[in-house]
Scaffold this motif. Structure first.
Motif, PDB file in Angstrom:
ATOM      1  N   GLU A  61      10.257  22.277  11.701  1.00  0.00           N
ATOM      2  CA  GLU A  61      11.557  22.528  12.336  1.00  0.00           C
ATOM      3  C   GLU A  61      12.720  21.933  11.534  1.00  0.00           C
ATOM      4  N   GLY A  62      12.398  21.384  10.365  1.00  0.00           N
ATOM      5  CA  GLY A  62      13.460  20.890   9.493  1.00  0.00           C
ATOM      6  C   GLY A  62      13.571  19.376   9.390  1.00  0.00           C
ATOM      7  N   TYR A  63      12.755  18.639  10.184  1.00  0.00           N
ATOM      8  CA  TYR A  63      12.774  17.171  10.114  1.00  0.00           C
ATOM      9  C   TYR A  63      11.790  16.735   9.030  1.00  0.00           C
ATOM     10  N   GLN A  64      12.280  16.611   7.807  1.00  0.00           N
ATOM     11  CA  GLN A  64      11.366  16.447   6.680  1.00  0.00           C
ATOM     12  C   GLN A  64      11.387  15.049   6.075  1.00  0.00           C
ATOM     13  N   ASN A  65      12.087  14.126   6.741  1.00  0.00           N
ATOM     14  CA  ASN A  65      12.096  12.733   6.278  1.00  0.00           C
ATOM     15  C   ASN A  65      11.438  11.886   7.368  1.00  0.00           C
ATOM     16  N   ILE A  66      10.118  11.881   7.377  1.00  0.00           N
ATOM     17  CA  ILE A  66       9.358  11.190   8.419  1.00  0.00           C
ATOM     18  C   ILE A  66       8.322  10.274   7.773  1.00  0.00           C
ATOM     19  N   THR A  67       8.388   8.999   8.126  1.00  0.00           N
ATOM     20  CA  THR A  67       7.366   8.034   7.732  1.00  0.00           C
ATOM     21  C   THR A  67       6.460   7.802   8.927  1.00  0.00           C
ATOM     22  N   ASN A  68       5.170   8.067   8.736  1.00  0.00           N
ATOM     23  CA  ASN A  68       4.180   7.927   9.799  1.00  0.00           C
ATOM     24  C   ASN A  68       3.327   6.694   9.540  1.00  0.00           C
ATOM     25  N   ILE A  69       3.182   5.841  10.537  1.00  0.00           N
ATOM     26  CA  ILE A  69       2.324   4.668  10.367  1.00  0.00           C
ATOM     27  C   ILE A  69       1.226   4.666  11.424  1.00  0.00           C
ATOM     28  N   ASP A  70       0.104   4.055  11.065  1.00  0.00           N
ATOM     29  CA  ASP A  70      -0.996   3.905  12.016  1.00  0.00           C
ATOM     30  C   ASP A  70      -1.844   2.706  11.613  1.00  0.00           C
ATOM     31  N   ILE A  71      -2.484   2.103  12.605  1.00  0.00           N
ATOM     32  CA  ILE A  71      -3.299   0.915  12.367  1.00  0.00           C
ATOM     33  C   ILE A  71      -4.678   1.261  11.809  1.00  0.00           C
ATOM     34  N   SER A  72      -5.024   2.557  11.839  1.00  0.00           N
ATOM     35  CA  SER A  72      -6.338   2.999  11.370  1.00  0.00           C
ATOM     36  C   SER A  72      -6.298   3.413   9.902  1.00  0.00           C
TER      37      SER A  72
END
Length: 212
Positions: A61-72
């Protein structure tokens, strides 16, 4: 469901079941609220991203600056491989939301879909939940927005979010649960709750009590 608060549980789960899974809502269910809070230029953090398709759908949808974090470690490695062609601003990092390796004010917004709920299932739940919220508050810019998707009723969540040390205003919205339910409550805390999920929109720099 106290295991939801343990990193070991998620390592085992993602090893056993690598298929995408979305707690509560897909992006379409919260799209209007997300678009009211963030622009495609917003620098976003997805806290406890797991293998949800939320960030992928936002990317489309155009949101292309995303940092994803996870504990796994397991799911982070799998998502890095899956999305390696999405570009340098769409990334997955192994990280504990209670102690993030980001500078203060690094993001315009943060999204949490079920992570705070999971933390509240585990040992030292109140302390750990507060650490997550404090860290999110720290890494958000002066007008940053913390967007939380939860099954938790306001009387069970606002006590954590509306502390005096947080210079944000909290607005509560509701969205209907999807018909096909991957929207099960993580615990029995709200087993008699209405057929909705709650969206907590915490906006920094906004006068407390302001309506959105």
């Amino acid at each position: 469901m106290s295991q939801y608060g343990k990193a070991e549980y998620w390592e085992e789960r993602y090893t056993r079941d690598p298929e995408p899974f979305d707690w509560y809502q897909r992006f379409t269910g919260v799209k209007d609220l997300v678009q009211a809070c963030f622009t495609p230029e917003s620098k976003l953090l997805n806290v406890g991203a797991g293998n949800s398709r939320l960030s992928e759908e936002m990317f489309d949808e155009g949101y292309q600056n995303i940092t994803n974090i996870d504990i796994s470690h397991v799911v982070t490695k799998a998502m890095q491989e899956k999305y390696k062609d999405k570009g340098p601003n769409f990334k997955y990092l192994h990280m504990d939301a209670r102690a993030m390796d980001f500078e203060e004010g690094a993001f315009d917004g943060a999204i949490d879909k079920g992570t705070l709920d999971a933390v509240l299932c585990g040992e030292s739940s109140s302390s750990n939940a507060q650490k997550v919220i404090q860290e999110v508050h720290r890494v958000l810019g002066p007008k940053g927005v913390f967007f939380i998707i939860s099954y938790g009723l306001p009387e069970h969540r606002l006590q954590y979010l509306e502390k005096p040390e947080y210079d944000w205003n909290v607005v509560v919205k509701q969205v209907h649960k999807p018909t096909i339910s991957t929207s099960i409550a993580i615990t029995n805390e709200d087993k008699d709750a209405p057929n909705v999920h709650y969206i907590y929109i915490c906006t920094k720099g906004q006068p407390k009590g302001a309506k959105q």
